[in-house]
Design a protein around this motif. Structure first.
Motif: not given
Length: 286
Positions: A270-286, A197-209
């Motif tokens: 799969v979340v691709l919508n950039p509006e839903k990703l901005s706060h995740l910059k620091e979570v890698a490696g947790s 399931w992919a979420d682009g929110g119309g902001k980036v290309r993503a599968a709609l189904r």
């Protein structure tokens, strides 16, 4: 008084996030609650925790009413905004982690705003019906009815068949295959009926189904990776689940929240919508 508010901030964020399914909106609600706290007359506040829970819950109810209309116009598949697991309160048990999973947050979308409020207060914060009634200005009998409807609306909770260590091992293999571009290795990890399931929110290309089946999913993942040159993949822990962050040029491009059963990957949110990703910059490696 600031110290009292800060002591309650993590709990208020966890409440708002479970109500709204959005970390950014939850942060906004907590900030709004702080402004109301700052302007309140202290003699009218008995218990800071109870007072703030009422304010935050009602702020969320107002937002949920507007969100229903917004999500009807949403482009493609809507997914909750992933949140770092550490920001969501105690996660010592599998039940606590499952209760904030992306799959479970989607189940909460079935509920009315009032049902969701009662369910979250009861299940996540162990409020009694009298306390819930005071928060929502309803009768205890009404709250019991709302909770019963919410339980039926949510239905059977999603459960991961694989234990935590086993899930982590599968995700690490997924991460290694993605990093090395090993499509054959990725394919071996996927169940025959795996779903994306992919979420682009119309902001980036993503599968709609939803995309179903191992072959289609492998082609889809290869297509995402193929849009970029040298990309980075990193492990992250969001919503009580193992996930893989996809970075390009220092920016988080996507996050893959992985659902595992036995020895295979059965689902990818799969979340691709950039509006839903901005706060995740620091979570890698947790």
């Amino acid at each position: 008084m600031i110290e009292e508010f800060e002591a309650e901030r993590p709990r208020m964020f966890g409440l708002a996030y479970r109500m709204l399914g959005s970390a950014a909106e939850a942060e906004d609600v907590v900030q709004d609650a702080y402004l109301r706290w700052s302007g309140a007359e202290r003699e009218h506040i008995g218990s800071p925790g109870a007072w703030l829970a009422k304010v935050v819950t009602n702020l969320c109810l107002n937002r949920l009413t507007a969100a229903c209309a917004t999500r009807e116009r949403y482009v493609g598949f809507w997914l909750p905004e992933p949140a770092p697991t550490g920001a969501l309160g105690p996660m010592e048990t599998a039940e606590q982690r499952d209760a904030v999973s992306i799959a479970f947050m989607l189940l909460l979308e079935r509920l009315t705003p009032a049902e969701r409020a009662v369910f979250v207060l009861r299940e996540a914060f162990s409020y009694g019906y009298r306390e819930i009634a005071e928060v929502l200005d309803l009768s205890e009998a009404n709250c019991r009815q709302l909770y019963g409807r919410a339980r039926r609306g949510v239905g059977e909770r999603p459960r991961f068949d694989a234990p935590g260590e086993q899930r982590r091992r599968i995700v690490e293999r997924f991460l290694a295959a993605a990093t090395s571009g090993d499509l054959a290795g990725l394919e071996r990890l996927l169940a025959d009926d795996v779903v994306v399931w992919a979420d682009g929110g119309g902001k980036v290309r993503a599968a709609l189904r939803p995309i179903t089946g191992r072959d289609k999913v492998v082609r889809y993942l290869a297509g995402i990776a193929g849009r970029y040159g040298q990309a980075e993949f990193a492990h992250a822990d969001v919503n009580g689940q193992d996930a893989v962050l996809f970075r390009y040029g220092g920016e988080v491009i996507a996050i893959f929240v992985i659902e595992v059963s036995a020895e295979t990957v059965v689902g990818l949110r799969v979340v691709l919508n950039p509006e839903k990703l901005s706060h995740l910059k620091e979570v890698a490696g947790s």
